[in-house]
Motif scaffolding. Structure first.
Motif, PDB file in Angstrom:
ATOM      1  N   THR A 187      42.388 -49.016  42.774  1.00  0.00           N
ATOM      2  CA  THR A 187      42.677 -47.615  42.447  1.00  0.00           C
ATOM      3  C   THR A 187      44.118 -47.385  41.983  1.00  0.00           C
ATOM      4  O   THR A 187      44.326 -46.724  40.957  1.00  0.00           O
ATOM      5  CB  THR A 187      42.320 -46.702  43.627  1.00  0.00           C
ATOM      6  OG1 THR A 187      40.927 -46.856  43.909  1.00  0.00           O
ATOM      7  CG2 THR A 187      42.623 -45.253  43.315  1.00  0.00           C
ATOM      8  N   ASP A 224      38.578 -51.736  30.730  1.00  0.00           N
ATOM      9  CA  ASP A 224      39.440 -51.573  31.898  1.00  0.00           C
ATOM     10  C   ASP A 224      40.085 -52.920  32.224  1.00  0.00           C
ATOM     11  O   ASP A 224      39.409 -53.852  32.672  1.00  0.00           O
ATOM     12  CB  ASP A 224      38.609 -51.073  33.078  1.00  0.00           C
ATOM     13  CG  ASP A 224      39.445 -50.805  34.310  1.00  0.00           C
ATOM     14  OD1 ASP A 224      40.675 -50.703  34.181  1.00  0.00           O
ATOM     15  OD2 ASP A 224      38.842 -50.682  35.394  1.00  0.00           O
ATOM     16  N   ARG A 275      44.452 -48.603  38.449  1.00  0.00           N
ATOM     17  CA  ARG A 275      43.726 -47.762  37.493  1.00  0.00           C
ATOM     18  C   ARG A 275      44.465 -46.463  37.204  1.00  0.00           C
ATOM     19  O   ARG A 275      44.319 -45.894  36.125  1.00  0.00           O
ATOM     20  CB  ARG A 275      42.324 -47.478  38.018  1.00  0.00           C
ATOM     21  CG  ARG A 275      41.437 -48.689  37.927  1.00  0.00           C
ATOM     22  CD  ARG A 275      40.011 -48.352  38.216  1.00  0.00           C
ATOM     23  NE  ARG A 275      39.173 -49.523  37.949  1.00  0.00           N
ATOM     24  CZ  ARG A 275      38.192 -49.918  38.723  1.00  0.00           C
ATOM     25  NH1 ARG A 275      37.883 -49.220  39.801  1.00  0.00           N
ATOM     26  NH2 ARG A 275      37.504 -50.991  38.422  1.00  0.00           N
ATOM     27  N   LYS A 276      45.251 -45.988  38.162  1.00  0.00           N
ATOM     28  CA  LYS A 276      46.041 -44.769  37.934  1.00  0.00           C
ATOM     29  C   LYS A 276      47.174 -45.032  36.948  1.00  0.00           C
ATOM     30  O   LYS A 276      47.558 -44.155  36.199  1.00  0.00           O
ATOM     31  CB  LYS A 276      46.603 -44.252  39.250  1.00  0.00           C
ATOM     32  CG  LYS A 276      45.564 -43.641  40.144  1.00  0.00           C
ATOM     33  CD  LYS A 276      46.177 -43.136  41.425  1.00  0.00           C
ATOM     34  CE  LYS A 276      45.113 -42.546  42.342  1.00  0.00           C
ATOM     35  NZ  LYS A 276      45.696 -42.099  43.618  1.00  0.00           N
ATOM     36  N   ILE A 310      47.310 -47.873  34.698  1.00  0.00           N
ATOM     37  CA  ILE A 310      46.878 -48.521  33.458  1.00  0.00           C
ATOM     38  C   ILE A 310      45.604 -47.853  32.946  1.00  0.00           C
ATOM     39  O   ILE A 310      44.540 -48.002  33.533  1.00  0.00           O
ATOM     40  CB  ILE A 310      46.601 -50.016  33.703  1.00  0.00           C
ATOM     41  CG1 ILE A 310      47.825 -50.686  34.324  1.00  0.00           C
ATOM     42  CG2 ILE A 310      46.188 -50.705  32.416  1.00  0.00           C
ATOM     43  CD1 ILE A 310      47.543 -52.004  34.958  1.00  0.00           C
ATOM     44  N   PRO A 311      45.700 -47.106  31.859  1.00  0.00           N
ATOM     45  CA  PRO A 311      44.492 -46.463  31.320  1.00  0.00           C
ATOM     46  C   PRO A 311      43.591 -47.492  30.624  1.00  0.00           C
ATOM     47  O   PRO A 311      44.059 -48.542  30.172  1.00  0.00           O
ATOM     48  CB  PRO A 311      45.045 -45.464  30.307  1.00  0.00           C
ATOM     49  CG  PRO A 311      46.342 -46.054  29.879  1.00  0.00           C
ATOM     50  CD  PRO A 311      46.880 -46.793  31.074  1.00  0.00           C
ATOM     51  N   PRO A 312      42.304 -47.211  30.559  1.00  0.00           N
ATOM     52  CA  PRO A 312      41.398 -48.114  29.834  1.00  0.00           C
ATOM     53  C   PRO A 312      41.785 -48.207  28.357  1.00  0.00           C
ATOM     54  O   PRO A 312      42.176 -47.218  27.741  1.00  0.00           O
ATOM     55  CB  PRO A 312      40.026 -47.462  29.986  1.00  0.00           C
ATOM     56  CG  PRO A 312      40.156 -46.543  31.143  1.00  0.00           C
ATOM     57  CD  PRO A 312      41.593 -46.111  31.182  1.00  0.00           C
ATOM     58  N   ILE A 313      41.670 -49.374  27.794  1.00  0.00           N
ATOM     59  CA  ILE A 313      41.983 -49.583  26.384  1.00  0.00           C
ATOM     60  C   ILE A 313      40.804 -49.088  25.561  1.00  0.00           C
ATOM     61  O   ILE A 313      39.663 -49.499  25.779  1.00  0.00           O
ATOM     62  CB  ILE A 313      42.256 -51.069  26.101  1.00  0.00           C
ATOM     63  CG1 ILE A 313      43.497 -51.519  26.864  1.00  0.00           C
ATOM     64  CG2 ILE A 313      42.421 -51.322  24.607  1.00  0.00           C
ATOM     65  CD1 ILE A 313      43.783 -52.999  26.753  1.00  0.00           C
ATOM     66  N   GLY A 331      39.416 -46.413  25.774  1.00  0.00           N
ATOM     67  CA  GLY A 331      38.544 -45.590  26.595  1.00  0.00           C
ATOM     68  C   GLY A 331      37.409 -46.349  27.258  1.00  0.00           C
ATOM     69  O   GLY A 331      36.655 -45.781  28.030  1.00  0.00           O
ATOM     70  N   SER A 363      42.661 -53.175  34.346  1.00  0.00           N
ATOM     71  CA  SER A 363      43.350 -53.072  35.627  1.00  0.00           C
ATOM     72  C   SER A 363      42.956 -54.182  36.605  1.00  0.00           C
ATOM     73  O   SER A 363      43.825 -54.640  37.357  1.00  0.00           O
ATOM     74  CB  SER A 363      43.153 -51.692  36.251  1.00  0.00           C
ATOM     75  OG  SER A 363      41.793 -51.423  36.465  1.00  0.00           O
TER      76      SER A 363
END
Length: 74
Positions: A32, A46, A35-36, A38-41, A43, A48
């Motif tokens: 978690t 992921d 993920r906060k 590193i944003p998904p590439i 969209g 992370s």
């Protein structure tokens, strides 16, 4: 566990199984914070978990060095 959790994400029905839910409860608290940050590439992708594994490996190596230093003192 992280790798298994990532692989289960490709199979949504398996992720809802007992094993998938158990892995989620164990792995999600660690992922978690990554993920906060590193944003998904695009969209969708992921990365992370990859960064989380690198961070975990870095911590393990640091702990090993500290133990090696302490053991060398005696």
């Amino acid at each position: 566990m992280i790798i298994g959790y990532v692989l289960l994400s490709w199979l949504p029905n398996v992720r809802e199984s007992f094993v998938g839910q158990l892995l989620g409860k164990l792995v999600e608290p660690y992922l978690t914070p990554f993920r906060k940050i590193i944003p998904p590439i695009g969209g969708m992708l992921d990365i992370s978990p990859i960064i989380a594994l690198f961070a975990l490996q870095f911590v393990v190596l640091g702990i090993k060095e500290v133990i090696r230093y302490i053991a060398g003192m005696f």
